[in-house]
Design an enzyme around this catalytic site. Sequence first.
Site, PDB file in Angstrom:
ATOM      1  N   PHE A  80       4.599  17.563  -7.758  1.00  0.00           N
ATOM      2  CA  PHE A  80       3.811  16.417  -8.367  1.00  0.00           C
ATOM      3  C   PHE A  80       4.376  15.644  -9.309  1.00  0.00           C
ATOM      4  O   PHE A  80       5.336  16.160  -9.887  1.00  0.00           O
ATOM      5  CB  PHE A  80       2.745  17.231  -9.193  1.00  0.00           C
ATOM      6  CG  PHE A  80       1.861  16.358  -9.823  1.00  0.00           C
ATOM      7  CD1 PHE A  80       1.036  15.471  -9.257  1.00  0.00           C
ATOM      8  CD2 PHE A  80       1.883  16.166 -11.310  1.00  0.00           C
ATOM      9  CE1 PHE A  80       0.189  14.608  -9.857  1.00  0.00           C
ATOM     10  CE2 PHE A  80       1.068  15.339 -12.100  1.00  0.00           C
ATOM     11  CZ  PHE A  80       0.258  14.496 -11.105  1.00  0.00           C
ATOM     12  N   GLN A  81       4.306  14.294  -9.031  1.00  0.00           N
ATOM     13  CA  GLN A  81       5.163  13.414  -9.530  1.00  0.00           C
ATOM     14  C   GLN A  81       6.738  13.242  -9.574  1.00  0.00           C
ATOM     15  O   GLN A  81       7.336  13.156 -10.342  1.00  0.00           O
ATOM     16  CB  GLN A  81       4.540  13.387 -11.007  1.00  0.00           C
ATOM     17  CG  GLN A  81       3.200  12.959 -11.309  1.00  0.00           C
ATOM     18  CD  GLN A  81       2.929  12.429 -12.814  1.00  0.00           C
ATOM     19  OE1 GLN A  81       3.316  13.009 -13.761  1.00  0.00           O
ATOM     20  NE2 GLN A  81       1.758  11.532 -12.522  1.00  0.00           N
ATOM     21  N   GLU A  99       4.980   0.726 -17.892  1.00  0.00           N
ATOM     22  CA  GLU A  99       6.437   0.773 -18.084  1.00  0.00           C
ATOM     23  C   GLU A  99       7.259  -0.518 -17.610  1.00  0.00           C
ATOM     24  O   GLU A  99       8.571  -0.718 -17.992  1.00  0.00           O
ATOM     25  CB  GLU A  99       6.872   2.073 -17.147  1.00  0.00           C
ATOM     26  CG  GLU A  99       6.470   3.553 -17.603  1.00  0.00           C
ATOM     27  CD  GLU A  99       5.073   3.986 -17.067  1.00  0.00           C
ATOM     28  OE1 GLU A  99       4.353   2.858 -16.601  1.00  0.00           O
ATOM     29  OE2 GLU A  99       4.638   4.830 -17.277  1.00  0.00           O
ATOM     30  N   MET A 154       6.072 -23.197  -8.762  1.00  0.00           N
ATOM     31  CA  MET A 154       7.563 -23.209  -7.836  1.00  0.00           C
ATOM     32  C   MET A 154       7.447 -23.211  -6.503  1.00  0.00           C
ATOM     33  O   MET A 154       7.825 -23.849  -5.842  1.00  0.00           O
ATOM     34  CB  MET A 154       8.367 -21.990  -8.766  1.00  0.00           C
ATOM     35  CG  MET A 154       9.830 -22.556  -8.068  1.00  0.00           C
ATOM     36  SD  MET A 154      10.405 -24.081  -8.433  1.00  0.00           S
ATOM     37  CE  MET A 154      11.451 -24.056  -9.762  1.00  0.00           C
ATOM     38  N   LYS A 210      12.562  19.058 -16.607  1.00  0.00           N
ATOM     39  CA  LYS A 210      11.953  19.521 -17.837  1.00  0.00           C
ATOM     40  C   LYS A 210      12.551  20.733 -17.956  1.00  0.00           C
ATOM     41  O   LYS A 210      12.612  20.983 -19.225  1.00  0.00           O
ATOM     42  CB  LYS A 210      10.538  19.783 -17.487  1.00  0.00           C
ATOM     43  CG  LYS A 210       9.799  20.175 -18.346  1.00  0.00           C
ATOM     44  CD  LYS A 210       8.246  20.359 -18.068  1.00  0.00           C
ATOM     45  CE  LYS A 210       7.380  20.942 -18.836  1.00  0.00           C
ATOM     46  NZ  LYS A 210       6.581  20.034 -19.771  1.00  0.00           N
TER      47      LYS A 210
END
Length: 574
Positions: free
Chosen positions: A112-113, A50, A468, A162
């Site tokens: 969940f999630q 993602e 760097m 959902k």
Amino acid sequence: MSMTGNELFVKALQKEGIDYLFAYPGGYAIDIFDELYKQDSIQVILPRHEQGLIHAADGYARATGRTGVCLVTSGPGATNLVTGIATANYDSVPLVCFTGQVPTNLIGNDAFQEVDIVGITRGICKYAVTVRDRKDLGRIIKEAFYIANSGKKGPVLIDLPKDIMLQEGDEQYPKEVHIRGYKPSSGVHMGQLKKAMTMMKEAKKPLFLMGGGVNIGRANETALALAETTRIPVITTIMGKGSIPTGHELYVGNVGMHGCYAANRAISECDLLFSIGTRFNDRITGKIDEFAKNAKIVHVDIDAASISRNIQVDIPIVADAKDAMEAMLKHIKCCEHKEWLDEIADWKNAHPLDMDQNKGITPQKIVQCINEQFEEGIFVTDVGQHQMWVTQYLEMDEKKQLLTSGGLGTMGYGFPASLGAKFAYPGKPVVCVSGDGGMQMNIQEMATAVAYGLPVIICIFNNSYLGMVRQWQQLFYDKRYSSTCTRRRKTCSANCKGPGKNCPEYTPNFVKLAESYGAYGMRVEKEEDMAGAFQFAKGNTDAPTILEFIIDSDELVLPMVQGGKPLHNMILDC
Ligand SMILES: Cc1ncc(C[n+]2csc(CCOP(=O)(O)OP(=O)(O)O)c2C)c(N)n1
């Protein structure tokens, strides 16, 4: 007729004219993906992570000026967007990010999630909201697109539970938005602008400072016209590079921590600093009390909150960069500042950006080779020394664009962003310059690049270090190279001071890595092989090519102004 939230979602994206949706599925977004499967006007791009996805959307948005669109599942899918949201927010990139969410009756239950992604991202985006009622869905999506790409552009996050998405409801997608309390500034305050122009006429040493707002506002032509009409020299921030062509006689260079000598001197000695679309962040200002000490400061910015936040200005003008410059062009008369331009030319001659000719392959020479090899294209960097070399040495005109993570400085940005740019412009060369460190942060997107046949050219400046950070360690920490060697193995001694002759091979072998994905790779160790390597890469039109340039670990980005020091205190040589 009614439709489900998922159906309305797809319809909304179609109405917005979205061609690419960067998306990664999961349980709480699966119904939306099912709906997307039934249509073919929007191409759904599946990256490998993602974070890669949102940087790709960001690259697409920066390259086109259109809004990048992301869709991910809830929980870990959503949290993987966070760095990309912050990156886009800092650099004012329009994105609309949709996150799946657990059903409304489970929100707050440690389901969940489930994560409170709206809470997590509220401080790093323009607007974040969970849709709680099916009837609000169309309006919220419409508003999201409007907010992302108006005023000071930026990312917006819409969280989609959902159950809401499964509910039947209104099929209407609004044509217009009316948001109470959100009025992006429009028009230019002529009174303020006229005062600024009077100052301009009186100034002996006026200077334009062009920032990212000029590029984002696609105001480059106007910026050039303004510079030429007024004969005022131009310096740029990294984000503003390309505001006017770098080869133009009025262009001085980048300013700030790694700005060129002449630009940093000019800002320290000008008597009027006319800044457009920059936030005066600390990399630009150096020590605040010493910044543009002799100058009156005018600041044009679309975001009122950015004005006089870091630097107290004399004339604030809240306006879009292009609108303000166009308004000025209507009133301004030509002026000449010969002595001032001569003084700047002398600084340029005394300390040009150097290029060591006797050292074989150097980062500066690779950028010079890029200049020779590409007349047009989109150039994307990651973050680190290589980024600064590109921003110093890349020659730009209207045929070239530079995409870079300026505000957040996000390692791992460059490669996926280059894929977004290539989706947008398949016919243009897209060249990504990365470090061996940053490239490994989103290397998995090689699979995406191969899957979609994106022949981007990736130049890795391999210095075996997180260069760097090593540069800072070399200059300010007495060469204590703590945790910056990228070739370290378990066989290395605990107190190893960094790679030497007997070190193991480069790791990973980027050429083999590219090949393992079905891409092309070439390692380049000699100066005379550079041009041929680019020819090889240009010939590979079906998949990306990694060119791994081996450079010296000791190369430094110079000039450098140490953080917190005044801009005229430059380290020029070591
Ligand atoms: C995600 C992230 N982590 C850490 C940093 C701090 N950081 C800035 S530059 C840099 C080193 C980059 O090394 P490399 O990618 O090899 O590029 P180089 O500087 O050598 O060109 C690091 C660690 C960062 N900017 N972003």
